[in-house]
Every structure is written in C-alpha cells, then in structure tokens.
Design an enzyme around this catalytic site. Structure first.
Site, PDB file in Angstrom:
ATOM      1  N   ASP A   1       0.827  -1.214   0.000  1.00 23.21           N
ATOM      2  CA  ASP A   1       0.000   0.000   0.000  1.00 23.21           C
ATOM      3  C   ASP A   1       0.859   1.261   0.000  1.00 23.21           C
ATOM      4  O   ASP A   1       1.963   1.262   0.547  1.00 23.21           O
ATOM      5  CB  ASP A   1      -0.914  -0.026   1.239  1.00 23.21           C
TER       6      ASP A   1
ATOM      7  N   HIS B   1       3.032   2.542  -8.851  1.00 25.44           N
ATOM      8  CA  HIS B   1       2.878   1.092  -9.024  1.00 25.44           C
ATOM      9  C   HIS B   1       4.136   0.488  -9.664  1.00 25.44           C
ATOM     10  O   HIS B   1       4.537  -0.617  -9.323  1.00 25.44           O
ATOM     11  CB  HIS B   1       1.641   0.775  -9.874  1.00 25.44           C
TER      12      HIS B   1
ATOM     13  N   ARG C   1       1.404  -4.315   6.810  1.00 21.66           N
ATOM     14  CA  ARG C   1       0.803  -3.265   5.985  1.00 21.66           C
ATOM     15  C   ARG C   1       1.625  -2.004   6.090  1.00 21.66           C
ATOM     16  O   ARG C   1       1.588  -1.322   7.117  1.00 21.66           O
ATOM     17  CB  ARG C   1      -0.649  -2.991   6.378  1.00 21.66           C
TER      18      ARG C   1
ATOM     19  N   GLU D   1      -0.495 -12.036  13.715  1.00 24.05           N
ATOM     20  CA  GLU D   1      -0.180 -10.714  14.244  1.00 24.05           C
ATOM     21  C   GLU D   1      -0.312  -9.707  13.089  1.00 24.05           C
ATOM     22  O   GLU D   1      -0.246 -10.083  11.923  1.00 24.05           O
ATOM     23  CB  GLU D   1       1.276 -10.682  14.746  1.00 24.05           C
TER      24      GLU D   1
ATOM     25  N   ASN E   1     -10.525  -3.327  -6.564  1.00 17.76           N
ATOM     26  CA  ASN E   1      -9.628  -2.431  -7.320  1.00 17.76           C
ATOM     27  C   ASN E   1     -10.094  -2.149  -8.759  1.00 17.76           C
ATOM     28  O   ASN E   1      -9.609  -1.209  -9.384  1.00 17.76           O
ATOM     29  CB  ASN E   1      -8.188  -2.966  -7.348  1.00 17.76           C
TER      30      ASN E   1
ATOM     31  N   TRP F   1       2.918   7.798  -2.811  1.00 17.00           N
ATOM     32  CA  TRP F   1       4.338   7.953  -3.164  1.00 17.00           C
ATOM     33  C   TRP F   1       4.458   8.779  -4.447  1.00 17.00           C
ATOM     34  O   TRP F   1       5.278   9.682  -4.544  1.00 17.00           O
ATOM     35  CB  TRP F   1       4.956   6.571  -3.343  1.00 17.00           C
TER      36      TRP F   1
HETATM   37  C1  FPP Z   1      -2.072  -0.094  -3.350  1.00 12.91           C
HETATM   38  O1  FPP Z   1      -1.578   1.223  -3.314  1.00 12.91           O
HETATM   39  C2  FPP Z   1      -1.518  -0.821  -4.484  1.00 12.91           C
HETATM   40  C3  FPP Z   1      -2.231  -1.460  -5.458  1.00 12.91           C
HETATM   41  C4  FPP Z   1      -3.702  -1.469  -5.484  1.00 12.91           C
HETATM   42  C5  FPP Z   1      -1.575  -2.124  -6.602  1.00 12.91           C
HETATM   43  C6  FPP Z   1      -0.328  -2.913  -6.277  1.00 12.91           C
HETATM   44  C7  FPP Z   1       0.322  -3.268  -7.545  1.00 12.91           C
HETATM   45  C8  FPP Z   1       1.662  -3.309  -7.775  1.00 12.91           C
HETATM   46  C9  FPP Z   1       2.679  -3.073  -6.743  1.00 12.91           C
HETATM   47  C10 FPP Z   1       2.190  -3.539  -9.155  1.00 12.91           C
HETATM   48  C11 FPP Z   1       2.009  -4.855  -9.796  1.00 12.91           C
HETATM   49  C12 FPP Z   1       2.180  -6.026  -8.924  1.00 12.91           C
HETATM   50  C13 FPP Z   1       3.054  -7.034  -9.113  1.00 12.91           C
HETATM   51  C14 FPP Z   1       2.925  -8.228  -8.229  1.00 12.91           C
HETATM   52  C15 FPP Z   1       4.111  -7.019 -10.141  1.00 12.91           C
HETATM   53  P1  FPP Z   1      -2.562   2.452  -3.574  1.00 12.91           P
HETATM   54  O2  FPP Z   1      -2.588   2.718  -5.036  1.00 12.91           O
HETATM   55  O3  FPP Z   1      -3.887   2.157  -2.964  1.00 12.91           O
HETATM   56  O4  FPP Z   1      -1.824   3.595  -2.828  1.00 12.91           O
HETATM   57  P2  FPP Z   1      -2.490   4.861  -2.102  1.00 12.91           P
HETATM   58  O5  FPP Z   1      -3.293   4.310  -0.941  1.00 12.91           O
HETATM   59  O6  FPP Z   1      -1.315   5.667  -1.672  1.00 12.91           O
HETATM   60  O7  FPP Z   1      -3.336   5.550  -3.136  1.00 12.91           O
END
Ligand code: FPP
Length: 235
Positions: free
Chosen positions: A16, A33, A183, A202, A64, A21
């Site tokens: 997350d 991402h 997390r 945990e 998502n 970021w």
């Molecule tokens: C949550 O952060 C992240 C996601 C919903 C996507 C995670 C995907 C990747 C890391 C890339 C592809 C995965 C692999 C396994 C290669 P957010 O977007 O909710 O962040 P925020 O809360 O700061 O908006």
C-alpha cells in the site's frame, strides 16, 4: 539478521501507498505502481533468501476494478511485464500460486498465470502467492460452493464439514496460515485480505510507503513480530 530471530513461515503483505508515493513526487499514480513492482521483486527475493515457506502479496483486490481504467490497465501491464521478464520464474525455485477469481482474466495474462502455475507446481522452494482479483469474502463464498457441491454429489456428509475442510478449499490450501500481516503506508485496515487464514496472525503496520520499502524494513517487521508473545488463545 541476528541468529536468535525466528523467521516466520508465512508473511502476508499489503502493498500500500503507491499512489501517495507518486503524488508526493507530482508523478502519475502508475509511476508509484511501477516502483512498487520493483520493490515486490526485490522483497520476494529477500523472502527466498530468508527461507520463508510462503509469502503472499496483495496485488489487486476484487474492489480495485473501481479505479480509473488507465490505472487498472497500468497495473495489469506491470503484472505481465513482471511475470514475463523481470521475475525469472524459470530460474527461481519458487512455486507460484495466484490467489483469487481467475474468471475475470482472459488472453495473454490468463495464459501466463496458468502457465506459471503449471510450470512451477512441483517446485520445492518458497511458495509465492500473488493475490489477483482477490477478496477474502469471495474466497469463502467460492469454498462454500465447492463444499456444497461435494455434499450434493454425495461425496461427503454435512457432518464432515470442519475447519480443515474449509481451509483445504481456500486458494491457500496446504499452506501454513500467515504468522503476520504487514501493511506499510500507515493504514491500519485489513481490506478483505485472508480473513479466514489470519485468525491467529499478528499485524505489523509500518509508516513507510510501499515503493520506499526496503529489506531493512522487512527485517524490522520480523523483529517486531519476534517481540510479540503469541498464545493462540492459551495463557
Ligand atoms: C495499493 O496502493 C496498491 C495497489 C492497489 C496495486 C499494487 C500493484 C503493484 C505493486 C504492481 C504490480 C504487482 C506485481 C505483483 C508485479 P494504492 O494505489 O492504494 O496507494 P495509495 O493508498 O497511496 O493511493
């Protein structure tokens, strides 16, 4: 890491903070991402080096899909990229398992997922679970339907339904339950992740955003886990 530290068998990670970021750097969310995917690869390798039995990454939830289409497409193409090129699954000894409802996927991505699962299924190294179109409630519904079908077919009786049978019908069948859920990003929610499997897990929350997460942060999380005194309902 210190020799006295107990390495957990299974860690669940909610990646997350990618969006925040990117926002902090005035970049599009997909850049977060992209960096997050690089961190995923490095942390997977580190989990291998530490000798974990399983690690589970929450990559894409059933919720998502509500994100803007460019963001969803960006995540899907990163997945393809990391599954094809960067994550050299032919050389790693990992068994790769996709947790979630695959019926939402088609074409190249689905073929890739099925191919990787098939080619790695007999590997003896760490199990790398990637949760894609995953929701824990959806997983429990899926297991319930499979069990109901077994009863209907006369394969089992209602009295045969127990915790073990339910565990064995989840996407994580045969794997240890997570010792802890990690997390990053400061959020303190479970977000429909592994609800059945975390009965005694945990929780370790960290303030670092996932794209900034390092091997040292994982060390810190494991040390924090070691400080917890797990009693599993005993005294
Ligand atoms: C949550 O952060 C992240 C996601 C919903 C996507 C995670 C995907 C990747 C890391 C890339 C592809 C995965 C692999 C396994 C290669 P957010 O977007 O909710 O962040 P925020 O809360 O700061 O908006």
């Amino acid at each position: 890491m210190d020799n006295n530290i107990i390495i957990p068998k299974h860690i669940g990670i909610i990646m997350d903070g990618n969006g925040r970021w990117a926002k902090k750097r005035m970049l599009p969310r997909n850049m977060g991402h992209k960096k997050g995917a690089e961190v995923f690869q490095d942390i997977t390798r580190y989990c291998n080096e530490l000798g974990l039995e399983s690690v589970t990454f929450y990559a894409f939830s059933t919720e998502n899909w509500k994100r803007p289409v460019e963001e969803v497409n960006g995540i899907m193409s990163l997945l393809k990229e990391y599954l094809i090129k960067a994550f050299d699954y032919e050389k790693e000894n990992n068994r790769v398992v996709f947790l979630g409802d695959k019926s939402a996927f088609s074409g190249e991505l689905l073929e890739l997922m099925l191919d990787i699962e098939e080619k790695t299924k007999d590997r003896k190294g760490m199990t790398l679970n990637i949760a894609l179109n995953y929701g824990a409630r959806n997983e429990i519904v899926h297991a319930t339907k499979a069990i109901a079908q077994m009863v209907k077919n006369g394969e089992i009786a209602v009295e045969d339904i127990n915790e073990e049978l339910i565990s064995n019908n989840l996407y994580t069948k045969g794997q240890p339950d997570p010792d802890f859920i990690l997390r990053p990003s400061g959020e303190k929610r479970i977000s429909n992740f592994l609800l059945w499997q975390i009965a005694y897990s945990e929780f370790v929350y960290m303030d670092v955003l996932w794209p900034d997460f390092t091997r040292k942060d994982l060390d810190a999380a494991i040390i924090e886990f070691n400080k917890r005194n797990r009693r599993f309902g005993g005294v």
